[in-house]
Design a protein around this motif. Structure first.
Motif, PDB file in Angstrom:
ATOM      1  N   GLN A 407       0.824  -1.208   0.000  1.00  0.00           N
ATOM      2  CA  GLN A 407       0.000   0.000   0.000  1.00  0.00           C
ATOM      3  C   GLN A 407       0.864   1.267   0.000  1.00  0.00           C
ATOM      4  O   GLN A 407       0.580   2.228  -0.723  1.00  0.00           O
ATOM      5  N   VAL A 408       1.914   1.266   0.818  1.00  0.00           N
ATOM      6  CA  VAL A 408       2.780   2.442   0.905  1.00  0.00           C
ATOM      7  C   VAL A 408       3.495   2.681  -0.423  1.00  0.00           C
ATOM      8  O   VAL A 408       3.620   3.823  -0.890  1.00  0.00           O
ATOM      9  N   VAL A 409       3.969   1.600  -1.059  1.00  0.00           N
ATOM     10  CA  VAL A 409       4.637   1.752  -2.353  1.00  0.00           C
ATOM     11  C   VAL A 409       3.657   2.286  -3.389  1.00  0.00           C
ATOM     12  O   VAL A 409       3.968   3.213  -4.159  1.00  0.00           O
ATOM     13  N   ARG A 410       2.461   1.716  -3.424  1.00  0.00           N
ATOM     14  CA  ARG A 410       1.460   2.129  -4.413  1.00  0.00           C
ATOM     15  C   ARG A 410       1.095   3.602  -4.229  1.00  0.00           C
ATOM     16  O   ARG A 410       1.013   4.376  -5.200  1.00  0.00           O
ATOM     17  N   ASP A 411       0.883   4.009  -2.982  1.00  0.00           N
ATOM     18  CA  ASP A 411       0.535   5.413  -2.725  1.00  0.00           C
ATOM     19  C   ASP A 411       1.717   6.341  -3.007  1.00  0.00           C
ATOM     20  O   ASP A 411       1.544   7.435  -3.550  1.00  0.00           O
ATOM     21  N   GLY A 412       2.908   5.906  -2.634  1.00  0.00           N
ATOM     22  CA  GLY A 412       4.076   6.752  -2.830  1.00  0.00           C
ATOM     23  C   GLY A 412       4.396   6.994  -4.293  1.00  0.00           C
ATOM     24  O   GLY A 412       4.814   8.094  -4.675  1.00  0.00           O
ATOM     25  N   LEU A 413       4.179   5.974  -5.133  1.00  0.00           N
ATOM     26  CA  LEU A 413       4.488   6.129  -6.552  1.00  0.00           C
ATOM     27  C   LEU A 413       3.569   7.119  -7.251  1.00  0.00           C
ATOM     28  O   LEU A 413       3.862   7.552  -8.370  1.00  0.00           O
ATOM     29  N   ARG A 414       2.485   7.477  -6.639  1.00  0.00           N
ATOM     30  CA  ARG A 414       1.623   8.506  -7.224  1.00  0.00           C
ATOM     31  C   ARG A 414       2.253   9.893  -7.084  1.00  0.00           C
ATOM     32  O   ARG A 414       1.861  10.816  -7.806  1.00  0.00           O
ATOM     33  N   HIS A 415       3.198  10.047  -6.139  1.00  0.00           N
ATOM     34  CA  HIS A 415       3.716  11.379  -5.832  1.00  0.00           C
ATOM     35  C   HIS A 415       5.227  11.521  -6.070  1.00  0.00           C
ATOM     36  O   HIS A 415       5.736  12.642  -5.998  1.00  0.00           O
ATOM     37  N   GLY A 416       5.917  10.422  -6.332  1.00  0.00           N
ATOM     38  CA  GLY A 416       7.356  10.532  -6.540  1.00  0.00           C
ATOM     39  C   GLY A 416       8.046   9.187  -6.416  1.00  0.00           C
ATOM     40  O   GLY A 416       7.406   8.126  -6.366  1.00  0.00           O
ATOM     41  N   PRO A 417       9.379   9.191  -6.328  1.00  0.00           N
ATOM     42  CA  PRO A 417      10.126   7.930  -6.225  1.00  0.00           C
ATOM     43  C   PRO A 417       9.983   7.292  -4.851  1.00  0.00           C
ATOM     44  O   PRO A 417       9.713   7.970  -3.857  1.00  0.00           O
ATOM     45  N   VAL A 418      10.172   5.980  -4.818  1.00  0.00           N
ATOM     46  CA  VAL A 418      10.096   5.206  -3.580  1.00  0.00           C
ATOM     47  C   VAL A 418      11.418   4.463  -3.396  1.00  0.00           C
ATOM     48  O   VAL A 418      11.896   3.781  -4.314  1.00  0.00           O
ATOM     49  N   LEU A 419      11.996   4.594  -2.230  1.00  0.00           N
ATOM     50  CA  LEU A 419      13.270   3.954  -1.903  1.00  0.00           C
ATOM     51  C   LEU A 419      13.015   2.613  -1.226  1.00  0.00           C
ATOM     52  O   LEU A 419      12.155   2.506  -0.345  1.00  0.00           O
ATOM     53  N   VAL A 420      13.759   1.591  -1.644  1.00  0.00           N
ATOM     54  CA  VAL A 420      13.678   0.272  -1.032  1.00  0.00           C
ATOM     55  C   VAL A 420      15.085  -0.105  -0.574  1.00  0.00           C
ATOM     56  O   VAL A 420      15.979  -0.304  -1.400  1.00  0.00           O
ATOM     57  N   GLN A 421      15.277  -0.186   0.728  1.00  0.00           N
ATOM     58  CA  GLN A 421      16.580  -0.554   1.280  1.00  0.00           C
ATOM     59  C   GLN A 421      16.617  -2.056   1.518  1.00  0.00           C
ATOM     60  O   GLN A 421      15.806  -2.606   2.251  1.00  0.00           O
ATOM     61  N   VAL A 422      17.578  -2.722   0.871  1.00  0.00           N
ATOM     62  CA  VAL A 422      17.704  -4.176   0.946  1.00  0.00           C
ATOM     63  C   VAL A 422      19.039  -4.504   1.607  1.00  0.00           C
ATOM     64  O   VAL A 422      20.089  -4.124   1.082  1.00  0.00           O
ATOM     65  N   PRO A 423      19.054  -5.207   2.730  1.00  0.00           N
ATOM     66  CA  PRO A 423      20.329  -5.530   3.385  1.00  0.00           C
ATOM     67  C   PRO A 423      21.229  -6.364   2.484  1.00  0.00           C
ATOM     68  O   PRO A 423      20.773  -7.162   1.681  1.00  0.00           O
TER      69      PRO A 423
END
Length: 715
Positions: A407-423
């Motif tokens: 949900q957060v990714v879907r909502d965030g992509l409407r307004h700009g880039p989304v960062l995903v931190q992967v260890p």
């Protein structure tokens, strides 16, 4: 001593005693008057001060001293203190016949001082060559290098290899530009966001020496704030030095300094610049053409004139720890400089290390923080997903991502880039309670327990077996190993949004910036690019992977990396949201939710003080083969309050595989012992280890024994 605005001044009376003792001893050795020596004989030498005291470029401890050479008449004018020279060193060094030396090979060195007579009773060999008339080693840099060598049980020659860049003849021949007049006092700018920010800049501009630990607010404003602090220092007629962890941070501070100070007021010192440009910039600093420097860890020794301020950004980053002997940390070197030069000190970060908290707790530095209302307005909203949520979530079981993350990714992509931190992959799992996830630690020394063959538990610090472990938190008896790796999660996320561009930033390619358009940016910790306008959202995945490192700093480092990524996200008022996949009851997770890295560091410091862990105690790691290590520990004269933990076996490095700095040679089985002393005995510990190592090397010990003071990884 305090100034009118309440800032403690950086005088000797406020410096840590151990640091002042090291600095004073370094300066004493560099400047102490010598006893009247016997005369020399042999060659036609300089009429005045015919003896040159030389530091040879031999980084071995039993040769960590000065050697006297005769100054030939033809080299009298060029052989000045601080220049690079070449001398013969080795067999036959003191045999002179008809003014010529016999035996020994040519070796580089630095001319430290000129004397009228030598303490050596026999004839002296002559200087072979003055490499360059440029004096690159002044008494201040020499004293600092000696202090660093003594603190880290290393040799002065090794430190000078880090402090003085290699010579480049073309750079030396070009004159440095004339120094520009100091800039005017810059405006306070965004420093008004911090309660003491304006007073800090006023103290710098007035020539004061405030010392502060600065908890920076989220966002890109930190670089400009550093530039304004540097500008205030330059306006007072003094110099400033800024050390940051990597080239990307150098680029940001460089641009901010140019915008605030104007062109030509500062130098940039990085290895990426190339040998000629880097040496040219270094010479401009030494000659006084510029008085402001920004660079990576090698810049910590930059010979800034009239030093008024030293700044280090993100001191918890591994890049600040030098990998070459004697492996000093930039924070500790800048602390030595602040104590010796009585200059201002600023340690800044979005997070807070335990060492930074100790500086405030001891009263040596004051906190520089914003009010909680300002923090809440600047930080993003942080939400958590724990193990219980994942177990009940159908989406998480199918794709290893919780519904909240989708949900957060879907909502965030409407307004700009989304960062995903992967260890990153490859963290060594440690054991933890299967019920409450508390780390499994040794009952004797509180070191982390590791599972060995047949399910046996072994302490990786003191080597004791643990046959009847139970969890002190919940009383449970079952253990579990933490899982590592999360690349498949990032791939699933990319496939779930096929219409959105996916960018990656990691070891192969590290991005500096990304556009503000909608996109998925998958990054490993520390490689997150800056998004134009900030990220709309961020996912911090597989938190247990970072928390499961078998190291004392696992929680602190995980929080630092999380905050470093979350600080790139827009504030809560602008809709910025961060989701961290980790157990919400854990202390680092709670500190992230509250955006309270200082509170986390203070609690960590209190626990380490109770258990005698660094930085409250000083610690050294000594490693080698079982026989060599046992022999070394048998002869070293440790302080009476020293405690030896171990030895324990070190993992065998596989041939052809990755090798950590300080790891044993591939295929060899080494052991390591940890030596711990209470506060106040750190200098005595370093001196004892250095003396024992020097005596061992002088006897020609064949098997190596490695010493590291303040090892970053004691797990």
């Amino acid at each position: 001593m305090s100034s009118a605005n309440g800032w403690g001044e950086g005088g000797a009376e406020g410096a840590p005693p151990e640091q002042l003792a090291l600095i004073r001893e370094g300066v004493r050795q560099a400047r102490a008057p010598k006893a009247k020596p016997r005369t020399w004989r042999g060659a036609k030498l300089a009429g005045e001060l015919p003896v040159a005291r030389v530091l040879v470029d031999k980084g071995v401890l039993h040769l960590d001293r000065y050697f006297d050479y005769a100054v030939p008449e033809e080299l009298d004018a060029e052989a000045q203190p601080g220049v690079r020279v070449r001398v013969r060193f080795g067999a036959g060094r003191h045999r002179v016949r008809e003014g010529r030396r016999e035996g020994g090979g040519l070796i580089d060195g630095f001319l430290v001082e000129r004397l009228a007579e030598s303490e050596y009773s026999g004839p002296l060999a002559a200087l072979a060559q003055v490499v360059s008339p440029e004096p690159v080693l002044g008494p201040e840099l020499l004293g600092l290098a000696r202090a660093v060598a003594d603190r880290y049980a290393g040799s002065l020659a090794d430190v000078l290899q880090l402090a003085v860049p290699p010579r480049n003849a073309r750079a030396e021949q070009k004159p440095s530009p004339a120094p520009l007049p100091p800039p005017g006092i810059p405006e306070t700018g965004s420093w008004t966001r911090y309660g003491r920010g304006a007073a800090f800049l006023e103290s710098l501009a007035a020539g004061g020496a405030p010392r502060a630990v600065w908890n920076a607010l989220p966002g890109p404003g930190w670089a400009e704030e550093i530039a304004r602090a540097v500008g205030a220092t330059l306006a007072s007629g003094r110099g400033a030095l800024v050390v940051v962890p990597d080239g990307r941070a150098v680029t940001r501070v460089d641009a901010a300094l140019s915008a605030v100070l104007g062109e030509g007021q500062h130098a940039v010192l990085t290895a990426e610049a190339g040998p000629e440009k880097r040496y040219r910039e270094w010479l401009a600093v030494r000659r006084g053409s510029v008085r402001a420097v920004v660079g990576t860890r090698a810049a910590m020794f930059a010979p800034v004139r009239d030093l008024g301020l030293v700044v280090i950004w993100d001191d918890g980053d591994d890049s600040h720890s030098e990998q070459h002997a004697p492996q000093p940390h930039a924070r500790e070197v800048l602390l030595l400089r602040a104590a010796h030069d009585k200059c201002a000190f600023l340690l800044g970060s979005w997070g807070c290390t335990v060492e930074a908290a100790q500086l405030v707790e001891s009263g040596w530095a004051l906190p520089l923080v914003a009010e909680r209302e300002q923090v809440r307005a600047s930080a993003p909203l942080v939400r958590t997903v724990g193990d219980g949520d994942l177990a009940r979530d159908e989406a998480a079981r199918a794709a290893r991502l919780p519904t909240l993350a989708w949900q957060v990714v879907r909502d965030g992509l409407r307004h700009g880039p989304v960062l995903v931190q992967v260890p990153r992959r490859g963290y060594v799992p440690r054991m933890a309670c299967a019920q409450c996830r508390a780390p499994a630690r040794c009952r004797h020394c509180a070191g982390p327990l590791e599972a060995r063959d047949a399910g046996a538990l072994l302490c990786t610090w003191c080597g004791r077996d643990e046959a009847a472990w139970h969890c002190p938190e919940c009383g449970g008896f079952r253990l579990r190993a933490q899982v590592v790796g999360a690349r498949r999660t990032a791939e699933e996320l990319g496939r779930a949004f096929p219409a959105v561009p996916v960018r990656t930033s990691g070891r192969e390619q590290v991005l500096d910036t990304v556009p503000g358009a909608p996109a998925l940016v998958v990054s490993t910790p520390g490689a997150e690019p800056v998004a134009e306008g900030g990220y709309a959202a961020a996912l911090l995945l597989d938190g247990w992977t970072m928390l499961s490192r078998p190291d004392l700093r696992a929680g602190e480092d995980a929080l630092r990396r999380w905050i470093g990524a979350a600080a790139l996200v827009r504030g809560q008022g602008a809709g910025g949201t961060v989701v961290v996949v980790a157990e919400p009851t854990l202390r680092p997770v709670q500190a992230l939710v509250r955006w309270d890295p200082v509170g986390h560091a203070v609690r960590e410091l209190a626990e380490r003080a109770e258990l005698g862990f660094p930085p409250v105690s000083r610690m050294a790691a000594v490693s080698g083969t079982a026989e060599a290590l046992a022999g070394f520990l048998a002869v070293v004269g440790l302080p009476g309050d020293a405690e030896v933990l171990g030895p324990v076996p070190l993992p065998v490095t596989q041939t052809g595989g990755p090798r950590r700095v300080g790891a044993p040679p591939p295929g060899e089985q080494w052991e390591r012992a940890l030596v711990r002393v209470p506060p106040g005995s750190g200098a005595a510990l370093a001196a004892a280890l250095k003396a024992a190592q020097a005596a061992r090397m002088a006897r020609g010990g064949s098997e190596p024994v490695r010493i590291r003071i303040d090892p970053p990884d004691i797990g």
